[in-house]
Structures are given as C-alpha cells and as structure tokens.
Design a protein around this motif. Structure first.
Motif, PDB file in Angstrom:
ATOM      1  N   VAL A 101       0.871  -1.177   0.000  1.00  0.00           N
ATOM      2  CA  VAL A 101       0.000   0.000   0.000  1.00  0.00           C
ATOM      3  C   VAL A 101       0.903   1.221   0.000  1.00  0.00           C
ATOM      4  O   VAL A 101       1.812   1.327   0.826  1.00  0.00           O
ATOM      5  N   ARG A 102       0.652   2.150  -0.920  1.00  0.00           N
ATOM      6  CA  ARG A 102       1.450   3.373  -1.026  1.00  0.00           C
ATOM      7  C   ARG A 102       0.549   4.580  -1.164  1.00  0.00           C
ATOM      8  O   ARG A 102      -0.522   4.503  -1.758  1.00  0.00           O
ATOM      9  N   VAL A 103       1.035   5.708  -0.655  1.00  0.00           N
ATOM     10  CA  VAL A 103       0.346   6.988  -0.803  1.00  0.00           C
ATOM     11  C   VAL A 103       1.260   7.891  -1.611  1.00  0.00           C
ATOM     12  O   VAL A 103       2.438   8.032  -1.300  1.00  0.00           O
ATOM     13  N   GLU A 104       0.705   8.487  -2.674  1.00  0.00           N
ATOM     14  CA  GLU A 104       1.488   9.366  -3.538  1.00  0.00           C
ATOM     15  C   GLU A 104       0.686  10.618  -3.862  1.00  0.00           C
ATOM     16  O   GLU A 104      -0.524  10.558  -4.038  1.00  0.00           O
ATOM     17  N   ARG A 105       1.389  11.716  -3.974  1.00  0.00           N
ATOM     18  CA  ARG A 105       0.735  12.958  -4.375  1.00  0.00           C
ATOM     19  C   ARG A 105       0.508  12.919  -5.883  1.00  0.00           C
ATOM     20  O   ARG A 105       1.379  12.514  -6.646  1.00  0.00           O
ATOM     21  N   TRP A 151      -4.371  13.150  -3.721  1.00  0.00           N
ATOM     22  CA  TRP A 151      -3.497  12.106  -3.207  1.00  0.00           C
ATOM     23  C   TRP A 151      -4.066  10.773  -3.677  1.00  0.00           C
ATOM     24  O   TRP A 151      -5.272  10.562  -3.662  1.00  0.00           O
ATOM     25  N   ALA A 152      -3.190   9.875  -4.107  1.00  0.00           N
ATOM     26  CA  ALA A 152      -3.600   8.547  -4.561  1.00  0.00           C
ATOM     27  C   ALA A 152      -3.109   7.502  -3.571  1.00  0.00           C
ATOM     28  O   ALA A 152      -1.972   7.565  -3.106  1.00  0.00           O
ATOM     29  N   LEU A 206      -8.483   7.819  -5.138  1.00  0.00           N
ATOM     30  CA  LEU A 206      -8.046   9.212  -5.071  1.00  0.00           C
ATOM     31  C   LEU A 206      -8.736   9.951  -3.929  1.00  0.00           C
ATOM     32  O   LEU A 206      -9.914   9.711  -3.636  1.00  0.00           O
ATOM     33  N   PHE A 207      -7.982  10.888  -3.311  1.00  0.00           N
ATOM     34  CA  PHE A 207      -8.481  11.684  -2.201  1.00  0.00           C
ATOM     35  C   PHE A 207      -8.071  13.135  -2.398  1.00  0.00           C
ATOM     36  O   PHE A 207      -7.013  13.413  -2.951  1.00  0.00           O
ATOM     37  N   GLU A 208      -8.893  14.055  -1.905  1.00  0.00           N
ATOM     38  CA  GLU A 208      -8.580  15.478  -1.964  1.00  0.00           C
ATOM     39  C   GLU A 208      -7.650  15.890  -0.828  1.00  0.00           C
ATOM     40  O   GLU A 208      -6.923  16.865  -0.959  1.00  0.00           O
ATOM     41  N   ALA A 209      -7.668  15.180   0.274  1.00  0.00           N
ATOM     42  CA  ALA A 209      -6.867  15.537   1.443  1.00  0.00           C
ATOM     43  C   ALA A 209      -5.871  14.434   1.777  1.00  0.00           C
ATOM     44  O   ALA A 209      -6.210  13.242   1.738  1.00  0.00           O
ATOM     45  N   ALA A 236       3.237   9.924   3.869  1.00  0.00           N
ATOM     46  CA  ALA A 236       3.933  10.266   2.616  1.00  0.00           C
ATOM     47  C   ALA A 236       4.470  11.682   2.699  1.00  0.00           C
ATOM     48  O   ALA A 236       3.839  12.553   3.292  1.00  0.00           O
ATOM     49  N   GLY A 237       5.606  11.909   2.093  1.00  0.00           N
ATOM     50  CA  GLY A 237       6.172  13.250   2.044  1.00  0.00           C
ATOM     51  C   GLY A 237       5.433  14.095   1.019  1.00  0.00           C
ATOM     52  O   GLY A 237       4.913  13.580   0.035  1.00  0.00           O
ATOM     53  N   ASP A 238       5.385  15.359   1.266  1.00  0.00           N
ATOM     54  CA  ASP A 238       4.717  16.282   0.349  1.00  0.00           C
ATOM     55  C   ASP A 238       5.774  17.030  -0.437  1.00  0.00           C
ATOM     56  O   ASP A 238       6.238  18.093  -0.047  1.00  0.00           O
TER      57      ASP A 238
END
Length: 64
Positions: A9-13, A19-20, A33-36, A59-61
């Motif tokens: 599982v990964r979170v990416e901008r 954010w995906a 997909l998410f807005e926040a 995740a880093g921004d």
C-alpha cells in the motif's frame, strides 16, 4: 508498484490537489483518489491493517 508484486500500500501525491492510495493485492493494483492527504493516509492505514502489512510513516509532500 507493479501488478504481480507482493501486497503493498502506497500513498502518492497526484498533481497539486489530490493524493492517490495504490493498493497491490493478489497481483492486482487498484487506486483510490483523495482530496486531502489525511484522508488518504487514513485509508492507507486501514488497507495495511486489512492486508496484515506493517504501518508506514506519512507520505512526504514534495510539492509543498
């Protein structure tokens, strides 16, 4: 992350406003997909728990 790899599982901008969360499960990758970022991280944490994976730091921004 590629189909056929172990569960992950990964979170990416994505761009500046989304954010995906990418979920690899049983050789299939899905995306939500998410807005926040907070909502994406919460969803990702739940998916990691469901899949029995260890927790990860947020995740880093890179676009901040």
């Amino acid at each position: 992350m590629v189909a056929g790899e172990p569960d992950d599982v990964r979170v990416e901008r994505v761009g500046r406003r989304q954010w995906a969360v990418l979920v690899a499960e049983n050789g299939t990758v899905t995306q939500q997909l998410f807005e926040a970022q907070a909502a994406a991280e919460d969803f990702a944490d739940g998916e990691r728990t469901r899949l029995g994976l260890p927790a990860r730091p947020p995740a880093g921004d890179s676009l901040a």
